[in-house]
Motif scaffolding. Structure first.
Motif, short mmCIF file in Angstrom:
data_model
loop_
_atom_site.label_atom_id
_atom_site.label_comp_id
_atom_site.label_asym_id
_atom_site.label_seq_id
_atom_site.Cartn_x
_atom_site.Cartn_y
_atom_site.Cartn_z
N ARG A 7 0.85 -1.17 0.00
CA ARG A 7 0.00 0.00 0.00
C ARG A 7 0.89 1.23 0.00
N ALA A 8 0.33 2.37 -0.41
CA ALA A 8 1.10 3.60 -0.46
C ALA A 8 0.32 4.72 0.19
N LEU A 47 -10.02 5.11 -9.92
CA LEU A 47 -9.53 3.73 -9.78
C LEU A 47 -10.34 2.97 -8.74
N GLU A 48 -10.71 3.65 -7.67
CA GLU A 48 -11.51 3.02 -6.62
C GLU A 48 -12.91 2.68 -7.14
N THR A 63 -8.33 0.14 -3.27
CA THR A 63 -9.05 0.39 -2.02
C THR A 63 -8.33 1.53 -1.29
N VAL A 64 -9.11 2.31 -0.57
CA VAL A 64 -8.57 3.42 0.20
C VAL A 64 -8.89 3.17 1.66
N TRP A 121 -4.22 5.75 2.90
CA TRP A 121 -3.43 4.85 2.06
C TRP A 121 -4.28 4.32 0.92
N ALA A 122 -3.59 4.00 -0.16
CA ALA A 122 -4.22 3.34 -1.31
C ALA A 122 -3.51 2.02 -1.52
N ALA A 123 -4.29 1.03 -1.95
CA ALA A 123 -3.73 -0.30 -2.23
C ALA A 123 -4.47 -0.90 -3.42
N PHE A 124 -3.76 -1.69 -4.20
CA PHE A 124 -4.38 -2.41 -5.30
C PHE A 124 -5.32 -3.48 -4.78
#
Length: 98
Positions: free
Chosen positions: A26-27, A50-51, A57-58, A70-73
């Protein structure tokens, strides 16, 4: 995973976001913002797209007594990004350089 050009991923800022997310679990938004050199509002708009597609996912949480985002694929997002990269490689591979 099949090669599939994805116009949603292809937009420059979203492509950069995806490239970063593909390398990490995640970033943090601050990292994405700084890497892209964009404002919070521009980043939020791109991540939201993108979400909404189910690619990212945020999440929010506390770190150093401050709320962080954070954002993650998702698995779908990672597959879409990698399929898009594969499609781009096929397109470039078909070009004749001369």
């Amino acid at each position: 995973m099949t090669a599939a050009f994805d116009p949603l991923v292809h937009a420059p800022h979203r492509l950069q976001i995806c490239a970063i997310l593909d390398t990490v679990e995640r970033a943090e938004f601050a990292l994405l913002r700084d890497q892209l050199g964009v404002s919070e509002s521009v980043l939020s708009k791109q991540v939201k797209a993108l979400e909404d597609a189910g690619y990212v996912t945020v999440s929010k949480g506390l770190r150093d007594r401050r709320t962080r985002t954070w954002a993650a694929f998702t698995a779908q997002g990672r597959d879409a990004y990698r399929g898009h990269v594969r499609a781009l490689r096929e397109i470039v591979g078909q070009a004749e350089f001369g």
